[in-house]
Every structure is written in C-alpha cells, then in structure tokens.
Scaffold this motif. Sequence first.
Motif, PDB file in Angstrom:
ATOM      1  N   THR A 244      -9.715 -10.106  -7.297  1.00 42.50           N
ATOM      2  CA  THR A 244      -8.251 -10.520  -7.341  1.00 42.50           C
ATOM      3  C   THR A 244      -7.812 -11.220  -5.732  1.00 42.50           C
ATOM      4  O   THR A 244      -8.385 -10.234  -4.861  1.00 42.50           O
ATOM      5  CB  THR A 244      -7.258  -9.594  -7.724  1.00 42.50           C
TER       6      THR A 244
ATOM      7  N   GLU B 119      -5.018 -10.835  -3.717  1.00 44.29           N
ATOM      8  CA  GLU B 119      -3.701 -10.247  -3.766  1.00 44.29           C
ATOM      9  C   GLU B 119      -2.662 -10.669  -3.207  1.00 44.29           C
ATOM     10  O   GLU B 119      -1.346 -10.938  -3.616  1.00 44.29           O
ATOM     11  CB  GLU B 119      -3.811  -8.739  -3.273  1.00 44.29           C
TER      12      GLU B 119
ATOM     13  N   GLN C 111      -9.624  -8.318  -3.087  1.00 41.51           N
ATOM     14  CA  GLN C 111     -10.661  -7.466  -3.607  1.00 41.51           C
ATOM     15  C   GLN C 111     -11.940  -8.075  -3.049  1.00 41.51           C
ATOM     16  O   GLN C 111     -12.515  -9.336  -2.951  1.00 41.51           O
ATOM     17  CB  GLN C 111     -10.401  -7.138  -5.152  1.00 41.51           C
TER      18      GLN C 111
ATOM     19  N   ALA D  77     -14.184 -10.967  -4.680  1.00 35.70           N
ATOM     20  CA  ALA D  77     -13.703 -12.184  -4.675  1.00 35.70           C
ATOM     21  C   ALA D  77     -14.773 -13.152  -4.251  1.00 35.70           C
ATOM     22  O   ALA D  77     -15.431 -12.771  -3.104  1.00 35.70           O
ATOM     23  CB  ALA D  77     -12.509 -12.516  -3.753  1.00 35.70           C
TER      24      ALA D  77
END
Length: 463
Positions: free
Chosen positions: A93, A95, A107, A110
């Motif tokens: 993700t 974020e 994260q 990625a």
Amino acid sequence: MEKLESALRQSLGDDRVYTPEQFGKRATSYWDSSPYQARLLLQPRSTAEVSRALALCLEHRVEVVTQGGLTGCARGADSRADQVAISLQRMRTIEEIDPIACTVTVQAGAVLQEVQEAVAAQGLYFPLDLGARGSCTIGGNVATNAGGTNVIRHGMMRELVLGLEVVLADGTIIPAMNSMLKNNAGYDLKHLFIGSEGTLGVVTRAVLRLRPAPCSRDTAMVAVQGFGDICQLLSMAQSRLDARLSAFEVMWGDYYRTVTEPGWHRPPLDRDYPFYAIVESRGVDPGPDHSSFMNLLEELLGTGVIADAVIPKSESERESLWAVREDFDAVTARQPTYLYDVSLPIRHMAQYVERVQSAVRASWPGGTCLVFGHIGDGNLHLFVTPGAVGEGQHELSDRHVYTPLGDYGGSVSAEHGIGREKTPWLSVSRSPAEVELMRLLKRSLDPHNTLNPGVVLGDGFGA
C-alpha cells in the motif's frame, strides 16, 4: 517444523502460510530459474503479522529469509528447504503522499515503479531508478541500499529515506517513522537497517523523500575515443549542467557492439568507437535547460571531446537509447556469464578494466569481459563469460575481478550488496575492525542468528 506451521496458521491464518506444493513452480530469482526452496512461504498483510511470524520462528529456532521482488544480484534472498521465507508482496500500500513536505509513506512490498507513478500523478518525483523498477520493492531497495542511474544527482537509497518501521528477530516493532528532514534526537536508527540486507530486521514501512517533478529532460548518446575523454566529458557536464546532470552512463565499446548485434538493438551510433556515454539532464525550465544542454554538446563536439552524438526526438527514441544500456540479454545469452558490481575511483577505472580483461583472456582464450557503468558515481558492472566449460570458473572469475580492487581502494559491492555470493570477498573492502563491529551489531540484534543467516557475514558467523 510441523509445530511451527501449526502455530503460524493459527496466528496468521491459512491464507498467509504456503507449503512447497503451493509454490513449487516459483523461480528462485530473476537470475535463477531453478525451483524455489523453502519449508514454508509466509505472506503477511500487516506489520503486526510480520511481528507474530518472526516471534514464532524465533521461539522454534527456525531461520527466516526475507524476500522482496527477487531481483537481487548477490543471492541475498535465496532460501533453503529447511528455512521459512517471508515475502511482503501483500504489503504494497502507498499510504500517504504529502505534497507539502514532499514525502511518501509506503509499505515495504510496494513496487518501485508503482511508487514512481503514484507520486508523479501528484506532480512529484521519486528519483530512485533502476532496470528492475517493475519488480523490485521498496523494502528490497532499502535493505540493499539500492543505487541505479540517478545516484550522481540524488544519491543512493540511504539519502532518500527519512524513516523506517522495522521488525526485529524477536518480533519487536521499531516505529522509527520519522518524516522530518531535521531530527537529531539521539541515534538515527534507520541507518542500522538500510543496506543490512535483512540480517538485522525486516523493514515493513518507509517514509521516503520526494522532489518536485522535473519539467525538462534532455538526453544524448555520444561516442568517445578514449577514457581520458570520458573523464573530460564528465567534468564538463558537471560544470555546465551543475545539479541538472541526472545520469552519466558509460559503455565500453565491446559491450555496445554485443548488445547491438543483429537481432538485438539497432545501433544509434556507428559501432566502431571505444566508448559510448548516455548523458541526461533534468531541470525546471525547459527552454534554458535545453539551450544549456545543446551548448554543451556543441562545445564537446567542437573541442573533439566527443566524436559523434545522437539526440532522441521523442520519448520512444529516448527509451530506445536507454534500452541499449539497460537490456543486456545479448550479453547473458552466452552461459555461463557472471555479473559483477564494483566501485573504485574514476581515475583508476581504465587501468582496472584492462587488468581484469587481460586476466580473463589469459585464463580463457575465448573468454570476454564486457563493461558498462554509472561512471559519474564510480560504479562499474562487469560481465565475465569464460566461453569454456570447467570446474572452478566462477571462483577464478571472482578472483580476477575482486583482487585488483584492493590496489585502488575499491569496493566489491557498489550497489547490489554482499548477499551470500560475495561474503568470501568482504575483507577486500572492509577492515577486520569494521567486520567485527558488524558482527557485534548482528549478535546484539539477532543473537540466535535467525534472520538471513549467511548473508553479508557468511556461514561461519556464530551467534
């Protein structure tokens, strides 16, 4: 191992735990298509799950190998059939993108290219870039302190990381998610984990520095008659373009000729020059930036520093130029071929390459050593192809490439890390005192040697 598997399934869920029957066709890495080895493959979805998984593995004294996009070049993510592998591919993700602070929080799973594209949509730019951008992960980039083509301007991954979240071997979560440029509150702990190749902890999240998206990009491929001219070209490019110089890539002539053979890439320039370079600048004012770039090329041609040049007229033409540099399938088509990643002072590069190539020819009359590199930051990549079959070829090739580096104050790893492949040669680049300090850090953070054992410090390292 059965008790561990049961505990992991109970703690994480069956859909996070995979057995060899479920991943049997998975390749070991981009570089190694042989069947993947691991007793279990874990795919957690959160930092809390990574924490529980590592705590359980430590409790059962089972070794854990952390994996990113499996594109590493030093076998740092290779696992054995008696080990547990942990992949963060489900933790990908993006974020938060903060356009005011110019940061992005992601994260660790990625994919680099996805991060690049997401921030670009916000008018921002994440400058880390390398050929594996479509597969490599941010966690892997952090763990190996990745480099790539923009280091000359923006530095290694270390310069682009503001904060990290890391899980230690016992499951302890270190929430060092700093998002500020200035934070001198004690030790900057993130630097323990950047470049540690998963041996000290598992990176789960990161705060990364961004830049405003550049508005201009100028690119040229040039032909050069000698390495002295390459040095002059670099000096003039740095002087005339200053901070706009974003890439300076050099190919030795035999590398260029190999990748432009019929059936591979169309040669943008004649194939008989000793050296070729890709020079690229990025800036914020397209008109003046382009004029500065073209003035530089005219000066270089007028003074004879470069012999010829080609300037792409479209993005597809620019990508074709870069493909000559980045797509080396023509080189690796001959097997075995051994890839190397070294660094040394630029002034010694020509002599070093000649020494290695001479040693390769002396050992294997039909052998080759092809070279390109990020010359602006002192990084060379060498491809040694013995052109013969025999025992001990890889070890002899390593000796030819690594041993001379000691004479030039060079490093056996510029950007790929040590992994498992280079552990016998770590002493070429690190003193006994430095290696012992690394061992002390390892013993302190991973006293039972369960995280990526054998990586960096070798299999002889004892907890």
